[in-house]
Design a protein around this motif. Structure first.
Motif, PDB file in Angstrom:
ATOM      1  N   PHE A 156       0.853  -1.182   0.000  1.00  0.00           N
ATOM      2  CA  PHE A 156       0.000   0.000   0.000  1.00  0.00           C
ATOM      3  C   PHE A 156       0.894   1.239   0.000  1.00  0.00           C
ATOM      4  O   PHE A 156       1.624   1.492   0.962  1.00  0.00           O
ATOM      5  CB  PHE A 156      -0.906  -0.007   1.234  1.00  0.00           C
ATOM      6  CG  PHE A 156      -1.921   1.102   1.264  1.00  0.00           C
ATOM      7  CD1 PHE A 156      -3.054   1.048   0.470  1.00  0.00           C
ATOM      8  CD2 PHE A 156      -1.730   2.203   2.087  1.00  0.00           C
ATOM      9  CE1 PHE A 156      -3.995   2.075   0.499  1.00  0.00           C
ATOM     10  CE2 PHE A 156      -2.661   3.234   2.122  1.00  0.00           C
ATOM     11  CZ  PHE A 156      -3.791   3.167   1.319  1.00  0.00           C
ATOM     12  N   ILE A 157       0.876   2.000  -1.092  1.00  0.00           N
ATOM     13  CA  ILE A 157       1.801   3.127  -1.239  1.00  0.00           C
ATOM     14  C   ILE A 157       1.062   4.473  -1.249  1.00  0.00           C
ATOM     15  O   ILE A 157       1.619   5.491  -1.653  1.00  0.00           O
ATOM     16  CB  ILE A 157       2.643   2.980  -2.517  1.00  0.00           C
ATOM     17  CG1 ILE A 157       1.742   2.877  -3.744  1.00  0.00           C
ATOM     18  CG2 ILE A 157       3.558   1.782  -2.424  1.00  0.00           C
ATOM     19  CD1 ILE A 157       2.516   2.869  -5.053  1.00  0.00           C
ATOM     20  N   ARG A 158      -0.168   4.482  -0.850  1.00  0.00           N
ATOM     21  CA  ARG A 158      -0.970   5.700  -0.760  1.00  0.00           C
ATOM     22  C   ARG A 158      -1.024   6.404  -2.116  1.00  0.00           C
ATOM     23  O   ARG A 158      -1.519   5.833  -3.084  1.00  0.00           O
ATOM     24  CB  ARG A 158      -0.448   6.602   0.348  1.00  0.00           C
ATOM     25  CG  ARG A 158      -0.532   5.989   1.740  1.00  0.00           C
ATOM     26  CD  ARG A 158      -0.059   6.950   2.806  1.00  0.00           C
ATOM     27  NE  ARG A 158      -0.217   6.397   4.139  1.00  0.00           N
ATOM     28  CZ  ARG A 158       0.680   5.611   4.730  1.00  0.00           C
ATOM     29  NH1 ARG A 158       1.809   5.309   4.099  1.00  0.00           N
ATOM     30  NH2 ARG A 158       0.458   5.117   5.937  1.00  0.00           N
ATOM     31  N   LEU A 159      -0.507   7.646  -2.194  1.00  0.00           N
ATOM     32  CA  LEU A 159      -0.602   8.442  -3.425  1.00  0.00           C
ATOM     33  C   LEU A 159       0.645   8.326  -4.290  1.00  0.00           C
ATOM     34  O   LEU A 159       0.878   9.183  -5.163  1.00  0.00           O
ATOM     35  CB  LEU A 159      -0.845   9.912  -3.065  1.00  0.00           C
ATOM     36  CG  LEU A 159      -2.124  10.210  -2.269  1.00  0.00           C
ATOM     37  CD1 LEU A 159      -2.221  11.695  -1.962  1.00  0.00           C
ATOM     38  CD2 LEU A 159      -3.363   9.737  -3.025  1.00  0.00           C
ATOM     39  N   GLY A 160       1.402   7.282  -4.097  1.00  0.00           N
ATOM     40  CA  GLY A 160       2.631   7.118  -4.871  1.00  0.00           C
ATOM     41  C   GLY A 160       2.383   6.973  -6.364  1.00  0.00           C
ATOM     42  O   GLY A 160       3.141   7.516  -7.178  1.00  0.00           O
ATOM     43  N   ASN A 161       1.339   6.243  -6.725  1.00  0.00           N
ATOM     44  CA  ASN A 161       1.036   6.078  -8.147  1.00  0.00           C
ATOM     45  C   ASN A 161       0.618   7.394  -8.800  1.00  0.00           C
ATOM     46  O   ASN A 161       0.958   7.664  -9.953  1.00  0.00           O
ATOM     47  CB  ASN A 161      -0.074   5.042  -8.330  1.00  0.00           C
ATOM     48  CG  ASN A 161       0.391   3.635  -8.036  1.00  0.00           C
ATOM     49  OD1 ASN A 161       1.521   3.265  -8.349  1.00  0.00           O
ATOM     50  ND2 ASN A 161      -0.466   2.838  -7.402  1.00  0.00           N
ATOM     51  N   ASN A 192       2.887  -2.172 -20.232  1.00  0.00           N
ATOM     52  CA  ASN A 192       3.929  -2.011 -19.225  1.00  0.00           C
ATOM     53  C   ASN A 192       3.603  -2.735 -17.921  1.00  0.00           C
ATOM     54  O   ASN A 192       4.470  -2.833 -17.043  1.00  0.00           O
ATOM     55  CB  ASN A 192       4.154  -0.527 -18.927  1.00  0.00           C
ATOM     56  CG  ASN A 192       4.611   0.245 -20.151  1.00  0.00           C
ATOM     57  OD1 ASN A 192       5.192  -0.323 -21.074  1.00  0.00           O
ATOM     58  ND2 ASN A 192       4.348   1.541 -20.174  1.00  0.00           N
ATOM     59  N   PHE A 193       2.366  -3.208 -17.791  1.00  0.00           N
ATOM     60  CA  PHE A 193       1.915  -3.986 -16.626  1.00  0.00           C
ATOM     61  C   PHE A 193       2.094  -3.223 -15.314  1.00  0.00           C
ATOM     62  O   PHE A 193       2.316  -3.823 -14.262  1.00  0.00           O
ATOM     63  CB  PHE A 193       2.645  -5.334 -16.549  1.00  0.00           C
ATOM     64  CG  PHE A 193       2.456  -6.182 -17.760  1.00  0.00           C
ATOM     65  CD1 PHE A 193       1.232  -6.757 -18.048  1.00  0.00           C
ATOM     66  CD2 PHE A 193       3.503  -6.376 -18.651  1.00  0.00           C
ATOM     67  CE1 PHE A 193       1.047  -7.528 -19.181  1.00  0.00           C
ATOM     68  CE2 PHE A 193       3.332  -7.143 -19.772  1.00  0.00           C
ATOM     69  CZ  PHE A 193       2.102  -7.729 -20.055  1.00  0.00           C
ATOM     70  N   ARG A 194       1.955  -1.929 -15.367  1.00  0.00           N
ATOM     71  CA  ARG A 194       1.963  -1.116 -14.141  1.00  0.00           C
ATOM     72  C   ARG A 194       0.505  -0.779 -13.829  1.00  0.00           C
ATOM     73  O   ARG A 194       0.005   0.301 -14.140  1.00  0.00           O
ATOM     74  CB  ARG A 194       2.806   0.135 -14.339  1.00  0.00           C
ATOM     75  CG  ARG A 194       4.265  -0.174 -14.633  1.00  0.00           C
ATOM     76  CD  ARG A 194       5.152   1.034 -14.417  1.00  0.00           C
ATOM     77  NE  ARG A 194       4.802   2.138 -15.288  1.00  0.00           N
ATOM     78  CZ  ARG A 194       5.301   3.364 -15.172  1.00  0.00           C
ATOM     79  NH1 ARG A 194       6.158   3.627 -14.206  1.00  0.00           N
ATOM     80  NH2 ARG A 194       4.946   4.311 -16.012  1.00  0.00           N
ATOM     81  N   PHE A 195      -0.158  -1.720 -13.202  1.00  0.00           N
ATOM     82  CA  PHE A 195      -1.595  -1.619 -13.008  1.00  0.00           C
ATOM     83  C   PHE A 195      -1.973  -0.513 -12.024  1.00  0.00           C
ATOM     84  O   PHE A 195      -3.016   0.119 -12.162  1.00  0.00           O
ATOM     85  CB  PHE A 195      -2.149  -2.960 -12.529  1.00  0.00           C
ATOM     86  CG  PHE A 195      -1.850  -4.091 -13.461  1.00  0.00           C
ATOM     87  CD1 PHE A 195      -2.514  -4.204 -14.670  1.00  0.00           C
ATOM     88  CD2 PHE A 195      -0.900  -5.043 -13.142  1.00  0.00           C
ATOM     89  CE1 PHE A 195      -2.241  -5.248 -15.537  1.00  0.00           C
ATOM     90  CE2 PHE A 195      -0.619  -6.092 -14.000  1.00  0.00           C
ATOM     91  CZ  PHE A 195      -1.284  -6.197 -15.203  1.00  0.00           C
ATOM     92  N   GLY A 196      -1.145  -0.287 -11.026  1.00  0.00           N
ATOM     93  CA  GLY A 196      -1.435   0.777 -10.074  1.00  0.00           C
ATOM     94  C   GLY A 196      -1.374   2.150 -10.721  1.00  0.00           C
ATOM     95  O   GLY A 196      -2.257   2.990 -10.515  1.00  0.00           O
ATOM     96  N   VAL A 197      -0.350   2.389 -11.531  1.00  0.00           N
ATOM     97  CA  VAL A 197      -0.230   3.662 -12.242  1.00  0.00           C
ATOM     98  C   VAL A 197      -1.367   3.814 -13.244  1.00  0.00           C
ATOM     99  O   VAL A 197      -1.937   4.902 -13.410  1.00  0.00           O
ATOM    100  CB  VAL A 197       1.138   3.764 -12.930  1.00  0.00           C
ATOM    101  CG1 VAL A 197       1.244   5.051 -13.735  1.00  0.00           C
ATOM    102  CG2 VAL A 197       2.268   3.696 -11.908  1.00  0.00           C
ATOM    103  N   SER A 198      -1.699   2.722 -13.918  1.00  0.00           N
ATOM    104  CA  SER A 198      -2.802   2.762 -14.878  1.00  0.00           C
ATOM    105  C   SER A 198      -4.125   3.094 -14.195  1.00  0.00           C
ATOM    106  O   SER A 198      -4.930   3.874 -14.718  1.00  0.00           O
ATOM    107  CB  SER A 198      -2.910   1.416 -15.599  1.00  0.00           C
ATOM    108  OG  SER A 198      -3.997   1.405 -16.502  1.00  0.00           O
TER     109      SER A 198
END
Length: 295
Positions: free
Chosen positions: A55-60, A260-266
């Motif tokens: 859990f990275i909060r608002l990192g994405n 890119n498989f960066r689902f959190g950023v997406s």
């Protein structure tokens, strides 16, 4: 008596219950999941146990703004959607005014006008990709008029290629709603204007345009929301990864998630898309509410 009134007043709420449940399942639940995923460090390595991802909060959100092309994609999406929406307005109004009155073959003309709108976006993108490809029909036709040969599906011209194709595909929406507004005008208004000797421009300005304000505003809002959130047409027309000049937000979100498989950023980019759509929608709903209140 009070029980009957209570049951009678409660029936509309019960009738809304199936629609409310469906809306909750289709809209609220996916949106809540997207919000939750956007707060996780979710990628191809943590996807199998995504519930236990860090859990990275608002990192994405921070990464999407600072380390990706998010802001550039928002500018491209808003700019192209605004240009297309403004360009389709006079085309749709002119077509509606031209087909308002009865004439021989009016039904056929109206049907032809609707062809760009009823065609699937995949078909539209495929056909225009063939037309705009190097050594294609567009290049040979424009070269006869002295236009220099250049790439339409890559480079700076790709933006205007997307604008032209989207205008061709979306102007019938303005035409439909404007025509509906024209048909709602009482014939006595036209007769009164004719008896007063009102000119063509004055009739448009004082008789016709006031009745078209609501339908045309709704058409422009729907067109803008559709254009700014359009994925299929840019995806088919330019492929992925798309040129930088046409890297719209929906395509960038797709690339981040499924290439890119960066689902959190997406997911964070998808939340930005929801906010981008909600701003003009909220402004329109507020304007309608104020207009009703004044009435």
């Amino acid at each position: 008596m009070s029980k009957r009134q209570a049951s009678g007043s409660g029936r509309p709420l019960w009738m809304l219950a199936p629609g409310g449940v469906l809306m909750f399942v289709v809209i609220v639940v996916p949106l809540a999941v997207a919000l939750y995923v956007s707060l996780l460090d979710l990628d191809q390595y943590t996807f199998r146990q995504w519930v236990h991802a860090p859990f990275i909060r608002l990192g994405n959100y921070s990464e999407a703004i600072q380390r990706s092309n998010l802001l550039h994609s928002i500018r491209i999406s808003v700019g192209y959607a605004t240009i297309v929406t403004l360009a389709t307005l006079p085309i749709g109004l002119a077509a509606a005014l031209a087909t308002q009155n009865r004439f021989r073959g009016r039904g056929l003309v109206r049907s032809i006008f609707l062809i760009p709108y009823v065609l699937p976006a995949f078909v539209v993108g495929t056909v225009w990709r063939i037309i705009l490809q190097p050594d294609g029909i567009a290049e040979h036709t424009l070269s006869r008029f002295g236009v220099s040969e250049d790439l339409w599906l890559n480079g700076p011209r790709s933006f205007w290629a997307l604008v032209i194709v989207q205008i061709w595909a979306s102007w019938p929406l303005v035409y439909l709603l404007a025509l509906a507004g024209l048909q709602s005008i009482d014939h006595t208004m036209h007769e009164a204007a004719a008896l007063d000797g009102t000119g063509w421009w004055s009739k448009l300005r004082y008789v016709i345009f006031p009745f078209l304000r609501g339908p045309v505003t709704l058409a422009m809002l729907i067109a803008f929301l559709h254009n700014v959130n359009n994925f299929t047409l840019p995806f088919v027309l330019f492929g992925v990864p798309s040129p930088r000049d046409v890297e719209v937000l929906p395509v960038l979100t797709y690339v981040e998630g499924f290439q890119n498989f960066r689902f959190g950023v997406s997911a964070a980019m998808a939340v930005f898309s929801v906010v981008l759509i909600a701003i003009p929608l909220a402004a329109y709903l507020r304007a309608v509410r104020l207009d009703v209140g004044q009435a």
